[in-house]
Enzyme design. Sequence first.
Site, PDB file in Angstrom:
ATOM      1  N   ALA A   1       4.449  26.573 -18.826  1.00  0.00           N
ATOM      2  CA  ALA A   1       3.209  27.006 -19.564  1.00  0.00           C
ATOM      3  C   ALA A   1       1.957  26.187 -18.840  1.00  0.00           C
ATOM      4  O   ALA A   1       2.469  25.148 -18.202  1.00  0.00           O
ATOM      5  CB  ALA A   1       3.498  26.581 -20.707  1.00  0.00           C
TER       6      ALA A   1
ATOM      7  N   GLY B   1       8.601  26.901 -19.269  1.00  0.00           N
ATOM      8  CA  GLY B   1       8.351  28.422 -19.655  1.00  0.00           C
ATOM      9  C   GLY B   1       8.888  29.363 -18.830  1.00  0.00           C
ATOM     10  O   GLY B   1       9.089  30.406 -18.776  1.00  0.00           O
TER      11      GLY B   1
ATOM     12  N   GLU C   1      12.462  29.490 -19.022  1.00  0.00           N
ATOM     13  CA  GLU C   1      12.644  30.328 -20.077  1.00  0.00           C
ATOM     14  C   GLU C   1      12.614  31.875 -20.279  1.00  0.00           C
ATOM     15  O   GLU C   1      13.179  32.545 -20.685  1.00  0.00           O
ATOM     16  CB  GLU C   1      11.762  29.642 -21.367  1.00  0.00           C
ATOM     17  CG  GLU C   1      12.172  28.336 -21.791  1.00  0.00           C
ATOM     18  CD  GLU C   1      11.286  27.555 -22.877  1.00  0.00           C
ATOM     19  OE1 GLU C   1      10.308  27.509 -22.378  1.00  0.00           O
ATOM     20  OE2 GLU C   1      11.779  26.828 -23.540  1.00  0.00           O
TER      21      GLU C   1
ATOM     22  N   GLU D   1      10.245  19.728 -20.089  1.00  0.00           N
ATOM     23  CA  GLU D   1       9.391  19.445 -21.155  1.00  0.00           C
ATOM     24  C   GLU D   1       9.202  17.948 -21.583  1.00  0.00           C
ATOM     25  O   GLU D   1       8.117  17.833 -22.109  1.00  0.00           O
ATOM     26  CB  GLU D   1       9.617  20.440 -22.257  1.00  0.00           C
ATOM     27  CG  GLU D   1       9.071  21.883 -21.912  1.00  0.00           C
ATOM     28  CD  GLU D   1      10.237  22.893 -21.462  1.00  0.00           C
ATOM     29  OE1 GLU D   1      11.092  22.373 -20.623  1.00  0.00           O
ATOM     30  OE2 GLU D   1       9.923  24.193 -21.463  1.00  0.00           O
TER      31      GLU D   1
HETATM   32  N1  CO8 Z   1       0.265  24.327 -15.614  1.00  0.00           N
HETATM   33  C1  CO8 Z   1      -0.846  24.055 -15.049  1.00  0.00           C
HETATM   34  N2  CO8 Z   1      -1.231  24.050 -13.640  1.00  0.00           N
HETATM   35  C2  CO8 Z   1      -0.145  23.716 -13.059  1.00  0.00           C
HETATM   36  C3  CO8 Z   1       1.310  23.924 -13.515  1.00  0.00           C
HETATM   37  C4  CO8 Z   1       1.351  24.046 -14.870  1.00  0.00           C
HETATM   38  N3  CO8 Z   1       2.755  24.225 -15.210  1.00  0.00           N
HETATM   39  N4  CO8 Z   1       2.194  23.719 -12.418  1.00  0.00           N
HETATM   40  C5  CO8 Z   1       1.236  23.557 -11.316  1.00  0.00           C
HETATM   41  N5  CO8 Z   1      -0.037  23.673 -11.686  1.00  0.00           N
HETATM   42  C6  CO8 Z   1      -1.014  23.572 -10.806  1.00  0.00           C
HETATM   43  C7  CO8 Z   1      -1.570  22.201 -10.332  1.00  0.00           C
HETATM   44  O1  CO8 Z   1      -2.166  21.648 -11.175  1.00  0.00           O
HETATM   45  C8  CO8 Z   1      -2.159  22.395  -8.988  1.00  0.00           C
HETATM   46  O2  CO8 Z   1      -3.517  22.766  -9.370  1.00  0.00           O
HETATM   47  P1  CO8 Z   1      -4.622  21.966  -8.473  1.00  0.00           P
HETATM   48  O3  CO8 Z   1      -4.479  22.570  -7.097  1.00  0.00           O
HETATM   49  O4  CO8 Z   1      -5.873  22.752  -9.104  1.00  0.00           O
HETATM   50  O5  CO8 Z   1      -4.613  20.642  -8.531  1.00  0.00           O
HETATM   51  C9  CO8 Z   1      -1.400  23.764  -8.414  1.00  0.00           C
HETATM   52  O6  CO8 Z   1      -0.768  24.212  -9.477  1.00  0.00           O
HETATM   53  C10 CO8 Z   1      -0.486  23.270  -7.518  1.00  0.00           C
HETATM   54  O7  CO8 Z   1       0.485  22.352  -7.848  1.00  0.00           O
HETATM   55  P2  CO8 Z   1       1.059  21.021  -7.161  1.00  0.00           P
HETATM   56  O8  CO8 Z   1       0.185  20.447  -6.285  1.00  0.00           O
HETATM   57  O9  CO8 Z   1       1.712  20.185  -8.229  1.00  0.00           O
HETATM   58  O10 CO8 Z   1       1.892  21.687  -6.292  1.00  0.00           O
HETATM   59  P3  CO8 Z   1       3.454  21.323  -5.699  1.00  0.00           P
HETATM   60  O11 CO8 Z   1       4.112  22.238  -4.930  1.00  0.00           O
HETATM   61  O12 CO8 Z   1       3.304  19.837  -5.360  1.00  0.00           O
HETATM   62  O13 CO8 Z   1       4.355  20.868  -7.277  1.00  0.00           O
HETATM   63  C11 CO8 Z   1       5.570  21.590  -9.151  1.00  0.00           C
HETATM   64  C12 CO8 Z   1       4.864  22.010  -7.804  1.00  0.00           C
HETATM   65  C13 CO8 Z   1       6.696  20.873  -9.020  1.00  0.00           C
HETATM   66  C14 CO8 Z   1       5.821  23.153  -9.858  1.00  0.00           C
HETATM   67  C15 CO8 Z   1       4.196  20.700 -10.053  1.00  0.00           C
HETATM   68  O14 CO8 Z   1       2.915  21.433  -9.850  1.00  0.00           O
HETATM   69  C16 CO8 Z   1       4.676  20.660 -11.427  1.00  0.00           C
HETATM   70  O15 CO8 Z   1       5.577  19.553 -11.702  1.00  0.00           O
HETATM   71  N6  CO8 Z   1       4.311  21.207 -12.321  1.00  0.00           N
HETATM   72  C17 CO8 Z   1       4.589  21.253 -13.748  1.00  0.00           C
HETATM   73  C18 CO8 Z   1       5.957  21.784 -14.283  1.00  0.00           C
HETATM   74  C19 CO8 Z   1       6.285  21.465 -15.803  1.00  0.00           C
HETATM   75  O16 CO8 Z   1       6.141  20.389 -16.121  1.00  0.00           O
HETATM   76  N7  CO8 Z   1       6.447  22.647 -16.307  1.00  0.00           N
HETATM   77  C20 CO8 Z   1       6.763  22.749 -17.697  1.00  0.00           C
HETATM   78  C21 CO8 Z   1       5.268  23.201 -18.343  1.00  0.00           C
HETATM   79  S1  CO8 Z   1       5.621  22.695 -20.246  1.00  0.00           S
HETATM   80  C22 CO8 Z   1       6.118  24.277 -20.588  1.00  0.00           C
HETATM   81  O17 CO8 Z   1       6.461  25.173 -19.993  1.00  0.00           O
HETATM   82  C23 CO8 Z   1       6.567  24.290 -22.393  1.00  0.00           C
HETATM   83  C24 CO8 Z   1       7.017  25.917 -22.617  1.00  0.00           C
HETATM   84  C25 CO8 Z   1       7.059  26.191 -23.923  1.00  0.00           C
HETATM   85  C26 CO8 Z   1       5.693  26.113 -24.695  1.00  0.00           C
HETATM   86  C27 CO8 Z   1       5.752  26.609 -26.337  1.00  0.00           C
HETATM   87  C28 CO8 Z   1       4.525  26.082 -26.848  1.00  0.00           C
HETATM   88  C29 CO8 Z   1       4.430  26.357 -28.271  1.00  0.00           C
END
Ligand code: CO8
Length: 260
Positions: free
Chosen positions: A67, A110, A113, A133
């Site tokens: 997400a 997500g 999922e 998460e």
């Molecule tokens: N949300 C928003 N932006 C993201 C996300 C994300 N999940 N993942 C990556 N991005 C963005 C980064 O902010 C970055 O943006 P910018 O260039 O503007 O700074 C760009 O993508 C590239 O990301 P990275 O520089 O971090 O790239 P890397 O290759 O170094 O790393 C990763 C990739 C490991 C995927 C890293 O970006 C990361 O850890 N992302 C988050 C992963 C995460 O925690 N996912 C879980 C999210 S919570 C969720 O999914 C809950 C679902 C259920 C919700 C139910 C609601 C009711």
Amino acid sequence: MSQYENVRVEKEEGIFWLTLNRPESRNALDAAMLSEIEKAIDEAEKDEDIKVVIIQGEGKKSFAAGADIKQLHDKKPLEALVPGMQGLYDKIESLNKATIALVNGYALGGGCELAMACDIRIAAKQAKIGLPELNLGIIPGAGGTQRMARIIGKGRALDMILTGKMIDGKEAERIGLANYFVQEVEDLTGEAKIVAGKILKKGPVAIQLAKMAVHKGYDLDEGTAMWLEKISQAVVFGTEDKKEGTRAFIEKRKAEFQNK
Ligand code: CO8
């Protein structure tokens, strides 16, 4: 002009390719992307030429990184109660077509999922799959606590969820989170076509009812689920495809399903 900006849709010989297309954000699932996924799924559902939907992520790095955390940050408690992502993934699981997720890289939160809401998962070695998460102070909320436990068992699911660890494609296949494993990301499309090709040879009513009996039956007590199976069988017994499939066997030839 395409009606989609955040996803790409292509149709080819019974397959509906749905590509999540925000590689610069690792295909993070923001509201706009989720709404387009739903629109695409609705389109696939109505298309009688389609038997298999394949969901993949654009680029080599990510299926979907979860997400959109920036949007998540502002969400209030009651917003967790709307159908949202969980509702969309339920819809994908209930889709009248077979679904396959191709996990090239990150499938987190997500994103993981979404892959688990598909019927079949094919993972590349470099895949990084997990439910991180708890790192964000939340819990998996799009079916992750339930589907992961159902797919790989409660013990393994609790380990994945509580530690937030990421596993690669090989490990995902070993524990049954992925059905198939390929060494290289480039091999995913070919493997997907092989798996989809087997499904394409089946009749659409049988595809729909078989997956429904498994998914819906899994949550029922065994006796009721067995009835669901019987009733589903009664429906396919009434199809032309059943006559053709059984006749083809008797006549020692390949079945040619008319899809009715
Ligand atoms: N949300 C928003 N932006 C993201 C996300 C994300 N999940 N993942 C990556 N991005 C963005 C980064 O902010 C970055 O943006 P910018 O260039 O503007 O700074 C760009 O993508 C590239 O990301 P990275 O520089 O971090 O790239 P890397 O290759 O170094 O790393 C990763 C990739 C490991 C995927 C890293 O970006 C990361 O850890 N992302 C988050 C992963 C995460 O925690 N996912 C879980 C999210 S919570 C969720 O999914 C809950 C679902 C259920 C919700 C139910 C609601 C009711």
